[in-house]
Design a protein around this motif. Structure first.
Motif, PDB file in Angstrom:
ATOM      1  N   SER A   1      79.592  61.128 -53.074  1.00 30.31           N
ATOM      2  CA  SER A   1      79.588  62.052 -54.216  1.00 30.31           C
ATOM      3  C   SER A   1      78.441  61.697 -55.141  1.00 30.31           C
ATOM      4  CB  SER A   1      80.913  61.979 -54.967  1.00 30.31           C
ATOM      5  OG  SER A   1      81.042  60.732 -55.609  1.00 30.31           O
ATOM      6  N   HIS A   2      77.996  62.672 -55.861  1.00 30.03           N
ATOM      7  CA  HIS A   2      76.923  62.476 -56.832  1.00 30.03           C
ATOM      8  C   HIS A   2      77.532  62.635 -58.219  1.00 30.03           C
ATOM      9  CE1 HIS A   2      72.745  62.274 -58.077  1.00 30.03           C
ATOM     10  NE2 HIS A   2      73.038  63.186 -58.960  1.00 30.03           N
ATOM     11  N   ASP A   3      78.048  61.536 -58.738  1.00 31.38           N
ATOM     12  CA  ASP A   3      78.749  61.589 -60.018  1.00 31.38           C
ATOM     13  C   ASP A   3      77.828  61.359 -61.209  1.00 31.38           C
ATOM     14  OD1 ASP A   3      81.179  62.078 -58.791  1.00 31.38           O
ATOM     15  OD2 ASP A   3      81.632  59.950 -58.587  1.00 31.38           O
ATOM     16  N   GLY A   4      76.612  60.894 -60.972  1.00 30.13           N
ATOM     17  CA  GLY A   4      75.711  60.576 -62.075  1.00 30.13           C
ATOM     18  C   GLY A   4      75.391  61.779 -62.940  1.00 30.13           C
ATOM     19  N   ASP A   5      74.971  62.849 -62.326  1.00 29.39           N
ATOM     20  CA  ASP A   5      74.619  64.077 -63.027  1.00 29.39           C
ATOM     21  C   ASP A   5      75.353  65.205 -62.324  1.00 29.39           C
ATOM     22  OD1 ASP A   5      73.470  66.338 -64.144  1.00 29.39           O
ATOM     23  OD2 ASP A   5      71.423  65.599 -63.999  1.00 29.39           O
ATOM     24  N   GLN A   6      76.363  65.750 -62.975  1.00 26.68           N
ATOM     25  CA  GLN A   6      77.227  66.717 -62.322  1.00 26.68           C
ATOM     26  C   GLN A   6      76.551  68.061 -62.053  1.00 26.68           C
ATOM     27  OE1 GLN A   6      80.785  66.667 -64.693  1.00 26.68           O
ATOM     28  NE2 GLN A   6      81.429  64.730 -63.814  1.00 26.68           N
ATOM     29  N   VAL A   7      75.356  68.269 -62.592  1.00 25.27           N
ATOM     30  CA  VAL A   7      74.618  69.491 -62.267  1.00 25.27           C
ATOM     31  C   VAL A   7      74.347  69.540 -60.769  1.00 25.27           C
ATOM     32  CG1 VAL A   7      72.382  70.659 -62.549  1.00 25.27           C
ATOM     33  CG2 VAL A   7      73.576  69.766 -64.531  1.00 25.27           C
ATOM     34  N   TYR A   8      74.203  68.369 -60.147  1.00 23.19           N
ATOM     35  CA  TYR A   8      73.904  68.288 -58.719  1.00 23.19           C
ATOM     36  C   TYR A   8      75.132  67.922 -57.895  1.00 23.19           C
ATOM     37  CZ  TYR A   8      69.328  68.254 -60.750  1.00 23.19           C
ATOM     38  OH  TYR A   8      68.240  68.579 -61.475  1.00 23.19           O
TER      39      TYR A   8
ATOM     40  N   ASN B   1      80.108  77.666 -59.378  1.00 23.88           N
ATOM     41  CA  ASN B   1      79.074  78.654 -59.061  1.00 23.88           C
ATOM     42  C   ASN B   1      77.953  78.650 -60.108  1.00 23.88           C
ATOM     43  OD1 ASN B   1      78.053  80.490 -57.251  1.00 23.88           O
ATOM     44  ND2 ASN B   1      78.963  82.247 -58.284  1.00 23.88           N
ATOM     45  N   ASP B   2      77.590  77.455 -60.559  1.00 21.80           N
ATOM     46  CA  ASP B   2      76.530  77.289 -61.551  1.00 21.80           C
ATOM     47  C   ASP B   2      75.180  77.520 -60.868  1.00 21.80           C
ATOM     48  OD1 ASP B   2      74.713  76.473 -63.482  1.00 21.80           O
ATOM     49  OD2 ASP B   2      75.776  74.631 -63.972  1.00 21.80           O
ATOM     50  N   GLY B   3      74.422  78.472 -61.338  1.00 21.66           N
ATOM     51  CA  GLY B   3      73.153  78.821 -60.714  1.00 21.66           C
ATOM     52  C   GLY B   3      71.976  77.975 -61.169  1.00 21.66           C
ATOM     53  N   PHE B   4      72.177  77.085 -62.144  1.00 24.50           N
ATOM     54  CA  PHE B   4      71.055  76.319 -62.688  1.00 24.50           C
ATOM     55  C   PHE B   4      70.367  75.485 -61.608  1.00 24.50           C
ATOM     56  CE2 PHE B   4      69.110  72.606 -64.649  1.00 24.50           C
ATOM     57  CZ  PHE B   4      68.264  73.217 -65.554  1.00 24.50           C
ATOM     58  N   THR B   5      71.154  74.828 -60.773  1.00 18.49           N
ATOM     59  CA  THR B   5      70.565  73.952 -59.756  1.00 18.49           C
ATOM     60  C   THR B   5      69.667  74.738 -58.805  1.00 18.49           C
ATOM     61  OG1 THR B   5      72.543  72.581 -59.892  1.00 18.49           O
ATOM     62  CG2 THR B   5      71.095  72.200 -58.032  1.00 18.49           C
ATOM     63  N   ASN B   6      70.123  75.908 -58.363  1.00 12.81           N
ATOM     64  CA  ASN B   6      69.292  76.722 -57.474  1.00 12.81           C
ATOM     65  C   ASN B   6      68.052  77.241 -58.191  1.00 12.81           C
ATOM     66  OD1 ASN B   6      70.961  76.386 -55.267  1.00 12.81           O
ATOM     67  ND2 ASN B   6      72.175  78.195 -55.722  1.00 12.81           N
ATOM     68  N   ALA B   7      68.207  77.670 -59.434  1.00  9.29           N
ATOM     69  CA  ALA B   7      67.052  78.165 -60.193  1.00  9.29           C
ATOM     70  C   ALA B   7      66.039  77.047 -60.408  1.00  9.29           C
ATOM     71  CB  ALA B   7      67.514  78.732 -61.542  1.00  9.29           C
ATOM     72  N   GLN B   8      66.527  75.864 -60.734  1.00 11.36           N
ATOM     73  CA  GLN B   8      65.655  74.711 -60.943  1.00 11.36           C
ATOM     74  C   GLN B   8      64.954  74.338 -59.644  1.00 11.36           C
ATOM     75  OE1 GLN B   8      67.131  71.187 -60.107  1.00 11.36           O
ATOM     76  NE2 GLN B   8      65.073  70.425 -60.361  1.00 11.36           N
ATOM     77  N   SER B   9      65.658  74.401 -58.536  1.00  6.76           N
ATOM     78  CA  SER B   9      65.052  74.097 -57.236  1.00  6.76           C
ATOM     79  C   SER B   9      63.962  75.103 -56.891  1.00  6.76           C
ATOM     80  CB  SER B   9      66.122  74.091 -56.143  1.00  6.76           C
ATOM     81  OG  SER B   9      67.035  73.057 -56.386  1.00  6.76           O
ATOM     82  N   PHE B  10      64.206  76.362 -57.204  1.00  8.43           N
ATOM     83  CA  PHE B  10      63.188  77.390 -56.978  1.00  8.43           C
ATOM     84  C   PHE B  10      61.924  77.063 -57.780  1.00  8.43           C
ATOM     85  CE2 PHE B  10      61.001  81.285 -58.174  1.00  8.43           C
ATOM     86  CZ  PHE B  10      60.761  81.843 -56.928  1.00  8.43           C
ATOM     87  N   MET B  11      62.097  76.663 -59.045  1.00 10.96           N
ATOM     88  CA  MET B  11      60.944  76.308 -59.873  1.00 10.96           C
ATOM     89  C   MET B  11      60.236  75.065 -59.336  1.00 10.96           C
ATOM     90  SD  MET B  11      60.579  78.732 -61.899  1.00 10.96           S
ATOM     91  CE  MET B  11      59.221  78.039 -62.808  1.00 10.96           C
TER      92      MET B  11
END
Length: 139
Positions: free
Chosen positions: A8-15, A23-33
């Motif tokens: 698990s990636h508990d450090g930063d829950q955005v990931y 269904n948080d789209g921030f991670t995908n949008a950030q990856s696109f950038m």
């Protein structure tokens, strides 16, 4: 044979799973950038070192500003949400897995912005001086 345990990636829950489950789209949008930044970085290297195009520093400057701005956005996002994605970490985990890596992505792009910004400004001064000299000769 036991099944491997999912890491698990508990450090930063955005990931982590919470973002995926919400269904948080921030991670995908950030990856696109990140993909856009990478394309621009490769473009800068090609233009600066293969073609030696005089406008290459503008591409490098813009890309470094993108990286710097995006990293600062991560920090501001955490601040304004009350450290909602990273606040559960102890100080050592936060320092090692969030502050130091993000600090790198603030310091290095800042240095690039500074150097390329100075180079661009010097080129503008030289260009404006040259055009002034030419316009005085023609008048």
């Amino acid at each position: 044979m036991p099944e491997p345990e999912l890491i698990s990636h508990d450090g930063d829950q955005v990931y982590g799973l919470p973002a995926l489950e919400n269904n948080d789209g921030f991670t995908n949008a950030q990856s696109f950038m990140n993909v856009v930044e990478t394309i621009l970085n490769v473009t800068y290297v090609y233009l600066a070192h293969n073609t030696q195009w005089p406008g290459a520093p503008v591409v490098g400057f813009a890309t470094a500003v993108m990286t710097l701005s995006k990293t600062i956005l991560y920090g501001l996002n955490e601040y304004y949400c009350g450290f909602c994605q990273i606040g559960h970490n102890d100080a050592l985990t936060l320092a090692v897995y969030w502050i130091l890596p993000n600090g790198f992505w603030i310091v290095v792009p800042s240095m690039i912005v500074w150097v390329l910004g100075k180079n661009i400004a010097q080129s503008l001064v030289i260009a404006s001086g040259s055009s002034k000299a030419r316009s005085k000769k023609t008048n």
